[in-house]
Design a protein around this motif. Sequence first.
Motif, PDB file in Angstrom:
ATOM      1  N   GLY A 170       0.814  -1.207   0.000  1.00  0.00           N
ATOM      2  CA  GLY A 170       0.000   0.000   0.000  1.00  0.00           C
ATOM      3  C   GLY A 170       0.848   1.258   0.000  1.00  0.00           C
ATOM      4  N   CYS A 171       0.232   2.322  -0.470  1.00  0.00           N
ATOM      5  CA  CYS A 171       0.834   3.648  -0.441  1.00  0.00           C
ATOM      6  C   CYS A 171      -0.278   4.618  -0.087  1.00  0.00           C
ATOM      7  N   GLU A 172      -0.144   5.247   1.058  1.00  0.00           N
ATOM      8  CA  GLU A 172      -1.188   6.147   1.553  1.00  0.00           C
ATOM      9  C   GLU A 172      -0.692   7.587   1.533  1.00  0.00           C
ATOM     10  N   LEU A 173      -1.597   8.471   1.214  1.00  0.00           N
ATOM     11  CA  LEU A 173      -1.309   9.896   1.258  1.00  0.00           C
ATOM     12  C   LEU A 173      -1.344  10.332   2.719  1.00  0.00           C
ATOM     13  N   HIS A 174      -0.224  10.832   3.220  1.00  0.00           N
ATOM     14  CA  HIS A 174      -0.132  11.242   4.616  1.00  0.00           C
ATOM     15  C   HIS A 174      -0.339  12.750   4.756  1.00  0.00           C
ATOM     16  N   GLU A 175       0.198  13.504   3.783  1.00  0.00           N
ATOM     17  CA  GLU A 175       0.111  14.960   3.849  1.00  0.00           C
ATOM     18  C   GLU A 175       0.237  15.551   2.454  1.00  0.00           C
ATOM     19  N   ASP A 176      -0.556  16.570   2.163  1.00  0.00           N
ATOM     20  CA  ASP A 176      -0.566  17.304   0.894  1.00  0.00           C
ATOM     21  C   ASP A 176      -1.426  16.580  -0.141  1.00  0.00           C
ATOM     22  N   GLU A 177      -1.041  16.619  -1.426  1.00  0.00           N
ATOM     23  CA  GLU A 177      -1.835  16.036  -2.500  1.00  0.00           C
ATOM     24  C   GLU A 177      -0.985  15.106  -3.347  1.00  0.00           C
ATOM     25  N   GLY A 209       1.016  13.702  -6.237  1.00  0.00           N
ATOM     26  CA  GLY A 209       1.739  14.309  -7.337  1.00  0.00           C
ATOM     27  C   GLY A 209       2.319  15.685  -7.081  1.00  0.00           C
ATOM     28  N   LYS A 210       2.297  16.147  -5.867  1.00  0.00           N
ATOM     29  CA  LYS A 210       2.824  17.484  -5.553  1.00  0.00           C
ATOM     30  C   LYS A 210       4.182  17.378  -4.861  1.00  0.00           C
ATOM     31  N   LEU A 211       4.969  18.421  -5.026  1.00  0.00           N
ATOM     32  CA  LEU A 211       6.226  18.543  -4.303  1.00  0.00           C
ATOM     33  C   LEU A 211       5.911  18.639  -2.813  1.00  0.00           C
ATOM     34  N   ASP A 212       6.730  18.072  -1.975  1.00  0.00           N
ATOM     35  CA  ASP A 212       6.568  18.056  -0.517  1.00  0.00           C
ATOM     36  C   ASP A 212       5.436  17.154  -0.031  1.00  0.00           C
ATOM     37  N   THR A 213       4.877  16.329  -0.915  1.00  0.00           N
ATOM     38  CA  THR A 213       3.863  15.371  -0.502  1.00  0.00           C
ATOM     39  C   THR A 213       4.522  14.300   0.358  1.00  0.00           C
ATOM     40  N   ILE A 214       3.862  13.941   1.441  1.00  0.00           N
ATOM     41  CA  ILE A 214       4.359  12.890   2.316  1.00  0.00           C
ATOM     42  C   ILE A 214       3.506  11.646   2.102  1.00  0.00           C
ATOM     43  N   LEU A 215       4.193  10.540   1.800  1.00  0.00           N
ATOM     44  CA  LEU A 215       3.543   9.262   1.545  1.00  0.00           C
ATOM     45  C   LEU A 215       3.967   8.247   2.602  1.00  0.00           C
ATOM     46  N   TYR A 216       3.085   7.320   2.881  1.00  0.00           N
ATOM     47  CA  TYR A 216       3.362   6.253   3.828  1.00  0.00           C
ATOM     48  C   TYR A 216       3.263   4.933   3.079  1.00  0.00           C
ATOM     49  N   TRP A 217       4.378   4.222   2.962  1.00  0.00           N
ATOM     50  CA  TRP A 217       4.484   2.999   2.176  1.00  0.00           C
ATOM     51  C   TRP A 217       4.477   1.763   3.066  1.00  0.00           C
ATOM     52  N   HIS A 218       3.802   0.707   2.602  1.00  0.00           N
ATOM     53  CA  HIS A 218       3.856  -0.629   3.199  1.00  0.00           C
ATOM     54  C   HIS A 218       4.440  -1.526   2.117  1.00  0.00           C
ATOM     55  N   TYR A 219       5.580  -2.163   2.397  1.00  0.00           N
ATOM     56  CA  TYR A 219       6.249  -2.960   1.372  1.00  0.00           C
ATOM     57  C   TYR A 219       6.919  -4.177   2.000  1.00  0.00           C
ATOM     58  N   VAL A 220       7.344  -5.104   1.144  1.00  0.00           N
ATOM     59  CA  VAL A 220       8.048  -6.306   1.595  1.00  0.00           C
ATOM     60  C   VAL A 220       9.483  -6.212   1.095  1.00  0.00           C
ATOM     61  N   HIS A 221      10.429  -6.308   2.032  1.00  0.00           N
ATOM     62  CA  HIS A 221      11.848  -6.250   1.690  1.00  0.00           C
ATOM     63  C   HIS A 221      12.567  -7.374   2.415  1.00  0.00           C
ATOM     64  N   ASP A 222      13.284  -8.175   1.680  1.00  0.00           N
ATOM     65  CA  ASP A 222      13.993  -9.328   2.248  1.00  0.00           C
ATOM     66  C   ASP A 222      13.052 -10.231   3.052  1.00  0.00           C
TER      67      ASP A 222
END
Length: 162
Positions: free
Chosen positions: A41-48, A50-63
Amino acid sequence: MALYGKLEIDVEIRASAKKFHEIIHQKPHHISKVSSDKIQGCELHEDEWGKLDTILYWHYVHDGKDCVAKTITEDVDEENNSLTWKVLEGDLGKSYKSFKMKIQCIPKDKGSVIRYTLEYEKLHEQIPDPHTFLQLCAGIAKDIDAHLMGDTNEGSFVGAKA
């Protein structure tokens, strides 16, 4: 061993640079639909989106582990189809004091090249360079390409005969 590092990988894809850039810049929340084994998942945390300074919250699988990352869109260059995300917090912070990912989508006569550049500072010398994270990025690029090209079977790579 240096604490500062930089790794790059080029991934050839069949899709256009513009279409690939549009997904990662304007619609990163769609990546979990096309690369669900890697991005949950990728959730919008702050702003909009596609905008500069947008903060995103990622859920991912690594190793093989479920991970999270909070990123900020630090730079966008529409003309050169590139963007830079800086990691603010999350699992990468356990090993790296700073971590940035630049993604540039370079057009070719047929298809494009996706260049991932990771710049980081390790917390200490025993931390390995993030080669497996770079491979994760390459896998996501291939998944996005397969989606953009309408492929239904995974493992469709550049140069494969249809």
